[in-house]
Design an enzyme around this catalytic site. Structure first.
Site, PDB file in Angstrom:
ATOM      1  N   ASP A 112      27.065 -38.493  12.024  1.00 29.23           N
ATOM      2  CA  ASP A 112      27.495 -37.230  11.447  1.00 29.23           C
ATOM      3  C   ASP A 112      29.007 -37.214  11.249  1.00 29.23           C
ATOM      4  O   ASP A 112      29.607 -38.266  11.020  1.00 29.23           O
ATOM      5  CB  ASP A 112      27.040 -36.066  12.345  1.00 29.23           C
ATOM      6  CG  ASP A 112      26.659 -34.830  11.549  1.00 29.23           C
ATOM      7  OD1 ASP A 112      27.569 -34.157  11.032  1.00 29.23           O
ATOM      8  OD2 ASP A 112      25.454 -34.547  11.432  1.00 29.23           O
ATOM      9  N   HIS A 121      30.305 -29.806  11.388  1.00 27.72           N
ATOM     10  CA  HIS A 121      28.881 -30.080  11.233  1.00 27.72           C
ATOM     11  C   HIS A 121      28.325 -30.927  12.372  1.00 27.72           C
ATOM     12  O   HIS A 121      27.272 -30.616  12.952  1.00 27.72           O
ATOM     13  CB  HIS A 121      28.686 -30.786   9.886  1.00 27.72           C
ATOM     14  CG  HIS A 121      27.271 -31.001   9.479  1.00 27.72           C
ATOM     15  ND1 HIS A 121      26.541 -32.108   9.866  1.00 27.72           N
ATOM     16  CD2 HIS A 121      26.449 -30.281   8.687  1.00 27.72           C
ATOM     17  CE1 HIS A 121      25.336 -32.041   9.329  1.00 27.72           C
ATOM     18  NE2 HIS A 121      25.243 -30.948   8.608  1.00 27.72           N
ATOM     19  N   SER A 149      19.861 -29.751   7.853  1.00 26.20           N
ATOM     20  CA  SER A 149      20.759 -30.327   8.867  1.00 26.20           C
ATOM     21  C   SER A 149      20.533 -29.695  10.231  1.00 26.20           C
ATOM     22  O   SER A 149      20.717 -30.334  11.270  1.00 26.20           O
ATOM     23  CB  SER A 149      22.222 -30.085   8.475  1.00 26.20           C
ATOM     24  OG  SER A 149      22.709 -31.080   7.633  1.00 26.20           O
TER      25      SER A 149
END
Length: 770
Positions: free
Chosen positions: A144, A207, A546
């Site tokens: 990520d 994220h 996600s």
């Protein structure tokens, strides 16, 4: 420097740029970075690898970008198109392709999974000799944007020693490792040196921190986003350890970096790999030219289960990505929480809206209200103005007003409309959009809310009947136990896979999990999500597949902790066969079938095997073991020849050859936990075989058959009962699909259910004339 086309995926609180290089995978005619894939890392492949790489470096010393040596053989290098074509002709080279760039899949969840749709059963499942207590500590590798180690969600307090089998490292980022985070690597893209980016695993986007805490964050009380969604934040597997592989920057996620992370993760010793990223639906990579599919194949060969998000390109069919059968692919659903931001008209008439905003323009309707169409510039079209598109409205008419805007032309994003209204002096925006229902985007302190098309006529009628219409937009409040829930998120990509129709890779294929308005940890000092005059938030609320992916990764880690000897396919089967059948009545919190974005009943193309169960997956009873031979045959059916497959896999049995009459129709027969049969025309029958393994731990057990199907199809199963006499015993059954009409006018969905009265093993299927 290379040239780029830059696109944006817009979701709450996050703008994620993804790049499609002008060196596109389709043309392959330009100089640039190429990935040279040489199959599994074996003794012979290492020699070939060294020879080819040596010849490349002789021509250009700085050519090497990444080298893959663990589990995967190959490298990424700066090559001319001619060099790439030449290398592709070498024996031992499976493929040579331009380095692609992937996008992130983002646009109180665990408690909802546990109590909202789940039936609580024995928390201490019966187990055989292959299981253990929860002393085995699972390690989740996450590819990520990096991680923020200072977050409370990653506290290493009271976690005990790091598993002795761990071979990973924190590199130069020693302050990242604390017992909870036990690995932290980063991979710069080929051009990062030119950009002066820091090659470190720290998250500068947010994220990765959000994803990691959703999968394995420790418990944090009183978590919220500025008072919204207050509660306890926790990951699905709080006792698991985290290894972060930072493969994404603000420019996207480079394929060469992703493949390097897979290679390192195989060496490091992770148990689960979680990827909340992928290609846009419009990109159709062949498996041997897709770094995620390649890396996942070799990870699974090495005993690692790989969980991926299915993409945010819904609600159209055939948009799911990461659909290789060795990947567990995840769809997104809503939870029973809604962020309400209502519109108040004159006379205190309230129109329900949905958004996250901290508007401060008062609760009384005193602000002038205008429809974007009414402020149309002379050179703009009516459609442009009513959609509040840039340069379509007269600023003098907008200034100081709340603006009503449509959102039905798809020319510009909501944030483009927001920016346009603000730039013209507007003080608020009411957006009409049905597809955004259930997904609350974050607009910070700007008064913006989203209403449905059924409520829009009431505002339009008020505007047309009132000389001086006024309104206000209220700041967000939380509605708990919102109904209906769950529903399928509008953005969640749908199946079937355009590459592998004969596997029921439906919706983000295999399984669904919460992916809408998820509260989880966030990186420190992010000014983009910080309200004026406030400290930066420690948590954030965002949406996307996600967010659903780490829910499943966390559950996979829980299963692995209970049953460390289980294979990746056994864990996948346990999750899929116990998923909640979202087509059946009494499944959502209104005792009704699950619906998609506009109220239609959802199908397996939307949610795969259903929504993940947090308890039943720990005691699935029977599992489908998808073997090495299954995956090799899958490649055969896809058109790969035996010699290529022998390079790709390190587990090709002696004497293996592709079936003489390989075709995609035969894919239906690989031992997958779902069934899909296409090209079913006339009244011809098609028979499919499946094999189940008894892992219930109670030896003798008889499972009886139940079939759920709709009209248009006759389904015959033989035998109609499965009698197991010992643990780990395998028994097979055959399913025959026979249409009762010349052509199925629509795809038929259903389930084959084996039950011993305590345990249900459900296998979803689809049959189609397509």
């Amino acid at each position: 420097m290379k040239s780029y086309t830059i696109s944006y995926i817009l979701f709450p609180m996050l703008l994620v740029a993804f790049l499609v290089e002008s060196v596109g995978a389709a043309d392959g005619e330009k100089d640039g970075v190429y990935i040279v894939y040489m199959g599994a890392a074996t003794g012979s492949s290492k020699n070939d690898h060294a020879q080819i790489l040596s010849s490349v470096l002789k021509r250009r010393k700085n050519a090497l970008v990444q080298s893959y040596e663990h589990g995967i053989s190959g490298f990424a290098a700066r090559l001319s198109a001619a060099e790439a074509h030449l290398i592709a002709k070498n024996p031992g080279v499976v493929s040579v392709f331009p380095d692609p760039v992937y996008q992130l899949h983002t646009t109180r969840s665990w408690d909802f999974l546990k109590y909202g749709t789940d039936v609580l059963i024995d928390s201490k499942p019966n187990s055989d000799s292959n299981s253990s207590s929860v002393e085995y500590v699972a390690i989740i590798g996450i590819l990520d944007t990096g991680i923020s180690p200072e977050s409370e969600s990653f506290s290493g307090k009271d976690l005990g020693p790091i598993p002795s089998r761990w071979n990973g490292t924190c590199g130069d980022a020693h302050d990242f490792c604390n017992g909870k985070i036990i690995g932290a690597r980063s991979y710069n893209s080929p051009d990062d040196d030119d950009e002066g980016l820091d090659n470190a695993p720290r998250d500068t986007i947010g994220h990765g921190t959000h994803v990691a805490s959703t999968a394995a964050g420790t418990m944090v009380n009183d978590a919220s986003y500025y008072g919204l969604a207050t509660g306890t934040a926790k990951g699905g597997s709080p006792g698991s350890r985290i290894a972060m592989y930072r493969v994404c920057t603000r420019y996207g996620c480079q394929g060469s970096s992703i493949l390097a992370a897979f290679s390192d993760a195989i060496k490091d010793g992770v148990d689960i790999l979680s990827l909340s990223l992928g290609s846009p639906a419009s990109y159709k990579f062949d498996y041997k030219e897709d770094p995620i599919a390649i890396g996942a194949f070799h990870a699974v060969e090495n005993g690692i289960i790989v969980v991926c998000s299915g993409g945010n390109d819904g609600p159209s069919e055939e948009t799911v990505t990461n659909a290789a059968p060795w990947i567990l692919t995840v769809a997104a659903t809503t939870i029973d929480r809604k962020f309400e931001s209502n519109v108040v008209l004159q006379g205190k008439k309230v129109i329900e809206g949905e958004a996250i905003n901290f508007a401060d323009i008062g609760t009384s309707p005193i602000h002038p209200l205008i429809y974007g169409k009414s402020a149309k510039k002379t050179d703009a079209t009516e459609s442009e103005a009513r959609n509040c598109n840039p340069d379509s409205m007269d600023g003098e008419m907008i200034k100081g007003k709340i603006v009503l805007c449509d959102n039905d032309d798809n020319s510009y994003s909501i944030h483009d409309k927001e920016d346009e209204v603000q730039s013209l002096g507007g003080i608020g925006l009411v957006l009409v959009d049905d597809k955004m229902s259930g997904v609350a985007s974050n607009y910070n302190d700007f008064p913006l809310t989203v209403i449905s098309s059924k409520d829009a006529p009431e505002i339009l009628s008020y505007l047309n009947s009132t000389r001086n219409p006024v309104a206000t937009i209220l700041p967000s409040t939380v509605v708990s136990q919102y109904k209906p829930a769950p529903t399928i998120a509008y953005f969640s990509s749908r199946g079937p896979s355009s590459l592998s129709k004969n596997i029921l890779k439906a919706k983000p294929p295999d399984i669904a999990a919460p992916g809408v308005d998820i509260l989880a940890a966030w990186m420190a000092n992010d000014t983009k999500v910080t309200l004026k005059g406030k400290e930066s938030p420690k948590f954030n609320i965002i949406s996307g597949t996600s967010m659903s992916c780490p829910h499943v990764s966390g559950m996979a880690a829980v299963i692995k902790s209970h049953y460390p000897s289980w294979s990746p396919s056994a864990i996948k089967s346990a999750i899929m066969s116990t998923g909640k059948d979202l087509r059946q009545a009494k499944i959502n919190n209104m005792k009704a079938p699950i619906t998609a974005e506009l109220g239609v009943i959802a199908t397996a193309y939307d949610h795969g095997a259903g929504e993940i169960s947090t308890s039943e997956a720990l005691q699935p009873g029977l599992v489908y073991e998808t073997t090495t031979i299954d995956y090799l045959n899958f490649l055969c059916y896809h058109g790969y020849n035996t010699s290529t497959i022998e390079v790709i896999s390190k587990h090709v049995p002696d004497g293996f050859t592709c079936p003489k009459e390989s075709s995609v129709d035969l894919i239906s027969n690989i031992n997958y936990p779902s069934i899909a049969v296409f090209n079913l025309t006339g009244k011809q029958s098609k028979s499919i075989t499946r094999t189940l393994t008894n892992i219930a731990g109670d030896g003798n057990s008889t499972y009886s058959l139940n079939i759920e199907a709709t009209s248009g199809l006759t389904i015959t199963v033989s035998p109609t009962s499965l009698q197991f006499t010992k643990n780990n015993q395998k028994l097979s059954y055959q399913v025959t699909f026979t249409p009762t009409v010349p052509t199925l006018l629509k795809d038929v969905f259903g389930s084959i259910i084996w039950t011993n009265k305590k345990i249900k093993v459900r296998t979803p299927f689809v049959a189609s004339s397509r």
